[in-house]
Design a protein around this motif. Structure first.
Motif, PDB file in Angstrom:
ATOM      1  N   THR A   4      91.089 -27.387  58.092  1.00 19.53           N
ATOM      2  CA  THR A   4      90.068 -28.577  58.421  1.00 19.53           C
ATOM      3  C   THR A   4      90.474 -29.666  57.471  1.00 19.53           C
ATOM      4  N   LEU A   5      90.963 -29.318  56.187  1.00 22.57           N
ATOM      5  CA  LEU A   5      91.245 -30.453  55.234  1.00 22.57           C
ATOM      6  C   LEU A   5      92.499 -31.514  55.836  1.00 22.57           C
ATOM      7  N   ALA A   6      93.429 -30.776  56.478  1.00 19.91           N
ATOM      8  CA  ALA A   6      94.715 -31.209  57.245  1.00 19.91           C
ATOM      9  C   ALA A   6      93.970 -32.380  58.178  1.00 19.91           C
ATOM     10  N   THR A   7      92.727 -32.483  58.700  1.00 18.97           N
ATOM     11  CA  THR A   7      92.491 -33.019  60.002  1.00 18.97           C
ATOM     12  C   THR A   7      91.604 -34.391  59.458  1.00 18.97           C
ATOM     13  N   LEU A   8      91.390 -34.158  57.945  1.00  8.87           N
ATOM     14  CA  LEU A   8      90.497 -35.375  57.341  1.00  8.87           C
ATOM     15  C   LEU A   8      91.593 -36.817  57.413  1.00  8.87           C
ATOM     16  N   PRO A   9      90.910 -37.741  57.038  1.00  7.90           N
ATOM     17  CA  PRO A   9      91.763 -38.983  57.030  1.00  7.90           C
ATOM     18  C   PRO A   9      92.353 -38.725  55.540  1.00  7.90           C
ATOM     19  N   PRO A  10      93.777 -39.539  55.401  1.00  9.49           N
ATOM     20  CA  PRO A  10      94.340 -39.351  54.164  1.00  9.49           C
ATOM     21  C   PRO A  10      93.470 -39.645  52.860  1.00  9.49           C
ATOM     22  N   ALA A  11      92.699 -40.725  53.022  1.00  8.34           N
ATOM     23  CA  ALA A  11      91.863 -41.080  51.813  1.00  8.34           C
ATOM     24  C   ALA A  11      91.281 -40.207  51.313  1.00  8.34           C
ATOM     25  N   GLN A  12      90.347 -39.375  52.338  1.00  7.22           N
ATOM     26  CA  GLN A  12      89.390 -38.467  52.078  1.00  7.22           C
ATOM     27  C   GLN A  12      90.211 -37.291  51.425  1.00  7.22           C
ATOM     28  N   GLN A  13      91.207 -37.012  52.081  1.00  6.13           N
ATOM     29  CA  GLN A  13      92.081 -35.740  51.646  1.00  6.13           C
ATOM     30  C   GLN A  13      92.397 -35.967  50.136  1.00  6.13           C
ATOM     31  N   GLU A  14      92.856 -37.089  49.771  1.00  6.38           N
ATOM     32  CA  GLU A  14      93.413 -37.427  48.416  1.00  6.38           C
ATOM     33  C   GLU A  14      92.105 -36.957  47.567  1.00  6.38           C
ATOM     34  N   VAL A  15      90.805 -37.622  47.952  1.00  2.00           N
ATOM     35  CA  VAL A  15      89.785 -37.356  46.959  1.00  2.00           C
ATOM     36  C   VAL A  15      89.366 -35.785  46.951  1.00  2.00           C
ATOM     37  N   VAL A  16      89.273 -35.175  48.196  1.00  2.80           N
ATOM     38  CA  VAL A  16      89.107 -33.651  47.857  1.00  2.80           C
ATOM     39  C   VAL A  16      90.004 -32.861  47.081  1.00  2.80           C
ATOM     40  N   ARG A  17      91.442 -33.455  47.312  1.00  2.00           N
ATOM     41  CA  ARG A  17      92.257 -32.700  46.410  1.00  2.00           C
ATOM     42  C   ARG A  17      92.314 -32.828  45.102  1.00  2.00           C
ATOM     43  N   LEU A  18      92.108 -34.020  44.713  1.00  2.00           N
ATOM     44  CA  LEU A  18      92.020 -34.380  43.383  1.00  2.00           C
ATOM     45  C   LEU A  18      90.486 -33.771  42.762  1.00  2.00           C
ATOM     46  N   ARG A  19      89.686 -33.570  43.420  1.00  2.00           N
ATOM     47  CA  ARG A  19      88.400 -33.148  43.060  1.00  2.00           C
ATOM     48  C   ARG A  19      88.665 -31.475  43.016  1.00  2.00           C
ATOM     49  N   HIS A  20      89.161 -31.053  43.829  1.00  2.00           N
ATOM     50  CA  HIS A  20      89.632 -29.685  43.719  1.00  2.00           C
ATOM     51  C   HIS A  20      90.423 -29.462  42.487  1.00  2.00           C
ATOM     52  N   ASP A  21      91.351 -30.194  42.093  1.00  2.00           N
ATOM     53  CA  ASP A  21      92.205 -30.136  40.782  1.00  2.00           C
ATOM     54  C   ASP A  21      91.291 -30.124  39.524  1.00  2.00           C
ATOM     55  N   GLY A  22      90.260 -30.570  39.833  1.00  2.00           N
ATOM     56  CA  GLY A  22      89.239 -30.645  38.543  1.00  2.00           C
ATOM     57  C   GLY A  22      89.297 -31.997  38.178  1.00  2.00           C
ATOM     58  N   LEU A  23      89.459 -32.949  38.606  1.00  2.00           N
ATOM     59  CA  LEU A  23      89.222 -34.214  38.257  1.00  2.00           C
ATOM     60  C   LEU A  23      87.606 -34.468  38.539  1.00  2.00           C
ATOM     61  N   ARG A  24      86.909 -35.287  37.370  1.00  2.00           N
ATOM     62  CA  ARG A  24      85.696 -35.811  37.833  1.00  2.00           C
ATOM     63  C   ARG A  24      85.844 -36.906  38.714  1.00  2.00           C
ATOM     64  N   PHE A  25      84.682 -37.468  39.445  1.00  2.00           N
ATOM     65  CA  PHE A  25      84.606 -38.480  40.381  1.00  2.00           C
ATOM     66  C   PHE A  25      85.279 -39.833  39.555  1.00  2.00           C
ATOM     67  N   ARG A  26      84.589 -40.064  38.585  1.00  2.00           N
ATOM     68  CA  ARG A  26      85.239 -41.410  37.747  1.00  2.00           C
ATOM     69  C   ARG A  26      86.535 -41.169  37.480  1.00  2.00           C
ATOM     70  N   GLU A  27      87.326 -40.002  37.155  1.00  2.00           N
ATOM     71  CA  GLU A  27      88.664 -40.084  37.016  1.00  2.00           C
ATOM     72  C   GLU A  27      89.300 -40.322  38.264  1.00  2.00           C
ATOM     73  N   ILE A  28      88.825 -39.636  39.484  1.00  2.00           N
ATOM     74  CA  ILE A  28      89.656 -40.013  40.729  1.00  2.00           C
ATOM     75  C   ILE A  28      89.554 -41.365  41.146  1.00  2.00           C
ATOM     76  N   ALA A  29      88.457 -41.993  40.771  1.00  2.00           N
ATOM     77  CA  ALA A  29      88.423 -43.388  41.186  1.00  2.00           C
ATOM     78  C   ALA A  29      89.181 -44.368  40.500  1.00  2.00           C
ATOM     79  N   GLN A  30      89.448 -43.949  38.964  1.00  2.00           N
ATOM     80  CA  GLN A  30      90.590 -44.740  38.443  1.00  2.00           C
ATOM     81  C   GLN A  30      91.769 -44.389  38.808  1.00  2.00           C
ATOM     82  N   ARG A  31      92.242 -43.376  39.084  1.00  2.00           N
ATOM     83  CA  ARG A  31      93.435 -42.684  39.668  1.00  2.00           C
ATOM     84  C   ARG A  31      93.976 -43.355  40.905  1.00  2.00           C
ATOM     85  N   LEU A  32      92.842 -43.559  41.649  1.00  2.00           N
ATOM     86  CA  LEU A  32      93.133 -43.929  43.098  1.00  2.00           C
ATOM     87  C   LEU A  32      92.987 -45.500  43.163  1.00  2.00           C
TER      88      LEU A  32
END
Length: 164
Positions: free
Chosen positions: A110-138
């Protein structure tokens, strides 16, 4: 009705919301996670909110609801764990391992079917980053990241409905 600037509103109240939640849970990391849930709910509700409304009161009510939801989940989780005896946990272990393996494979598909931008956010969140950190990184606004996560979770929940 003009949409509120969720990034600015959340940035203004985040420290107070975190303190509010930390006073209840007495765990800084959990308070941070619960604060991120408040941000997620703010972004989800933004189209329905009025800029001239009492956003502070609204956010603290959301924070209280997030805290109550967390406590309810913990009570249910603990009660379920206590109900399971050692024998039952051992007897169901093999079945649970097979179901867990199947669910993990379905999540990856299912993750593989998501748009790349959504995949990035999900993967980074799964890696333990907080949303603010994800926003900064991306290099994306926090509201965009939260919206992408919400959209990804909605698509994944629909695709994984049979595993409920």
């Amino acid at each position: 009705m003009p949409e509120i600037a969720t990034d600015a509103v959340f940035a203004e109240y985040a420290p107070a919301l975190r303190a509010f939640l930390a006073a209840r849970c007495r765990d800084a990391e959990l308070a941070g996670e619960l604060t991120q849930e408040v941000a997620f709910r703010l972004v989800a509700a933004a189209p329905r909110l009025r800029a001239n409304g009492n956003l502070r009161a609204y956010l603290f009510q959301v924070a209280a609801n997030v805290w109550h939801d967390h406590v309810r989940r913990e009570v249910v989780r603990r009660a379920a764990h206590e109900r399971l005896g050692a024998e039952e946990r051992t007897g169901h272990a093999a079945d649970e391992m097979v179901l867990e393996r199947d669910l993990r494979a379905a999540v990856r598909r299912t993750l593989a079917t998501l748009p790349p931008a959504q995949q990035e956010v999900v993967r980074l969140r799964h890696d333990g980053l907080r949303f603010r950190e994800i926003a900064q990184r991306l290099g994306r606004p926090l509201g965009t990241v939260l919206t992408q996560m919400r959209a990804a979770l909605e698509r994944m929940a629909a695709a994984l409905e049979e595993y409920r």
